[in-house]
Write a protein that holds these residues in place. Structure first.
Motif, PDB file in Angstrom:
ATOM      1  N   ASP A  86     -60.745 -10.133   5.932  1.00 33.74           N
ATOM      2  CA  ASP A  86     -59.589  -9.606   5.210  1.00 33.74           C
ATOM      3  C   ASP A  86     -59.366 -10.512   3.997  1.00 33.74           C
ATOM      4  OD1 ASP A  86     -57.198  -8.698   4.231  1.00 33.74           O
ATOM      5  OD2 ASP A  86     -56.036  -9.063   6.063  1.00 33.74           O
ATOM      6  N   SER A  87     -59.812 -10.081   2.847  1.00 33.91           N
ATOM      7  CA  SER A  87     -59.778 -10.936   1.661  1.00 33.91           C
ATOM      8  C   SER A  87     -58.371 -11.237   1.167  1.00 33.91           C
ATOM      9  CB  SER A  87     -60.587 -10.291   0.525  1.00 33.91           C
ATOM     10  OG  SER A  87     -61.964 -10.300   0.829  1.00 33.91           O
ATOM     11  N   LEU A  88     -57.386 -10.479   1.610  1.00 37.80           N
ATOM     12  CA  LEU A  88     -56.011 -10.773   1.218  1.00 37.80           C
ATOM     13  C   LEU A  88     -55.424 -11.923   2.019  1.00 37.80           C
ATOM     14  CD1 LEU A  88     -54.424  -7.232   0.707  1.00 37.80           C
ATOM     15  CD2 LEU A  88     -55.431  -8.762  -0.992  1.00 37.80           C
ATOM     16  N   ARG A  89     -56.085 -12.293   3.127  1.00 41.28           N
ATOM     17  CA  ARG A  89     -55.501 -13.305   4.010  1.00 41.28           C
ATOM     18  C   ARG A  89     -56.490 -14.387   4.457  1.00 41.28           C
ATOM     19  NH1 ARG A  89     -53.859  -8.252   4.989  1.00 41.28           N
ATOM     20  NH2 ARG A  89     -51.616  -7.777   4.984  1.00 41.28           N
ATOM     21  N   ASP A  90     -57.759 -14.052   4.607  1.00 44.33           N
ATOM     22  CA  ASP A  90     -58.742 -15.009   5.121  1.00 44.33           C
ATOM     23  C   ASP A  90     -59.289 -15.911   4.011  1.00 44.33           C
ATOM     24  OD1 ASP A  90     -58.414 -13.793   7.568  1.00 44.33           O
ATOM     25  OD2 ASP A  90     -60.184 -12.497   7.362  1.00 44.33           O
ATOM     26  N   PRO A  91     -59.800 -17.093   4.356  1.00 37.08           N
ATOM     27  CA  PRO A  91     -60.431 -17.958   3.352  1.00 37.08           C
ATOM     28  C   PRO A  91     -61.682 -17.280   2.772  1.00 37.08           C
ATOM     29  CG  PRO A  91     -59.947 -19.174   5.371  1.00 37.08           C
ATOM     30  CD  PRO A  91     -59.748 -17.730   5.686  1.00 37.08           C
ATOM     31  N   ILE A  92     -61.776 -17.247   1.442  1.00 40.85           N
ATOM     32  CA  ILE A  92     -62.931 -16.612   0.798  1.00 40.85           C
ATOM     33  C   ILE A  92     -63.462 -17.461  -0.364  1.00 40.85           C
ATOM     34  CG2 ILE A  92     -62.409 -14.232   1.475  1.00 40.85           C
ATOM     35  CD1 ILE A  92     -61.060 -13.837  -1.240  1.00 40.85           C
ATOM     36  N   GLY A  93     -63.200 -18.765  -0.341  1.00 44.39           N
ATOM     37  CA  GLY A  93     -63.725 -19.633  -1.380  1.00 44.39           C
ATOM     38  C   GLY A  93     -62.813 -19.710  -2.592  1.00 44.39           C
TER      39      GLY A  93
END
Length: 214
Positions: A86-93
């Motif tokens: 979930d790119s709105l909440r999880d770490p994505i760099g």
């Protein structure tokens, strides 16, 4: 590499990127059966123009941006609910030079049953709030001088025109760098006959925001 010859030929003959673009073909990149998948040539133009060192697609869908970056030799990170992020909440760099974000156009297409999916936001105000939250999250992940490009289209509901492209442009007037109008091809409006003064929607906009250089 999907088609080195096609990529090299397009790069050789491509014109400079302008405020109006048209890509009748989508190219060999990405899953052409994925709903709403955009043309790989647009990603090529973005990368050839801005020359990013590291690209992020936080909602990569059919994988077009992933395959374009692979063929162009560009470092890439891509995430999607379908692959568990979930790119709105999880770490994505962070520290990306270019972020290409192609969110759902509200509920025009429903992409999954996941309640975190933006296409499942429900009301238009709820969708707009998530769009705003996503924008600021991704903007903060840019490297100094990096760009966030948001592809969005308008829609109609019950005879009412919803200018989602305007909503995107108003997210952050301070950092907006430009707006590109993208002509749509192979959509149902192209072949449908309408009565009265109905005007089909045959465009999307790619709004580009830039984080100030350090």
């Amino acid at each position: 590499m999907r088609d080195a010859k096609a990529l090299a030929e397009y790069l050789r003959q491509r014109a400079p990127l302008t405020s109006v673009v048209s890509y009748p073909g989508r190219g060999p990149w990405g899953n052409n059966r994925y709903p709403g998948n955009c043309s790989g040539y647009m990603l090529i133009d973005l990368c050839a123009t801005f020359r990013p060192g590291h690209v992020l697609d936080p909602m990569e869908g059919g994988g077009t941006s992933r395959e374009v970056c692979a063929d162009m030799g560009i470092l890439y990170s891509g995430f999607d609910l379908h692959s568990g992020t979930d790119s709105l909440r999880d770490p994505i760099g962070e520290n990306y030079d270019l972020i290409f974000w192609h969110p759902p156009y509200h509920d025009m297409k429903l992409y999954s049953e996941d309640p975190r999916d933006l296409s499942r936001a429900g009301s238009l105000p709820a969708f707009t709030a998530l769009l705003r939250a996503g924008y600021w999250r991704f903007f903060e992940l840019l490297a100094p001088g990096g760009r966030l490009a948001v592809l969005m289209g308008d829609l109609r509901r019950g005879g009412r025109y919803e200018p989602l492209t305007v909503d995107v442009a108003r997210l952050d007037r301070q950092h907006i760098e430009g707006i590109i109008v993208k002509i749509q091809h192979n959509v149902s409006s192209n072949s449908t006959r309408y009565g009265g003064t109905f005007v089909p929607i045959l465009h999307e906009t790619l709004t580009i925001f830039r984080r100030p250089p350090a």
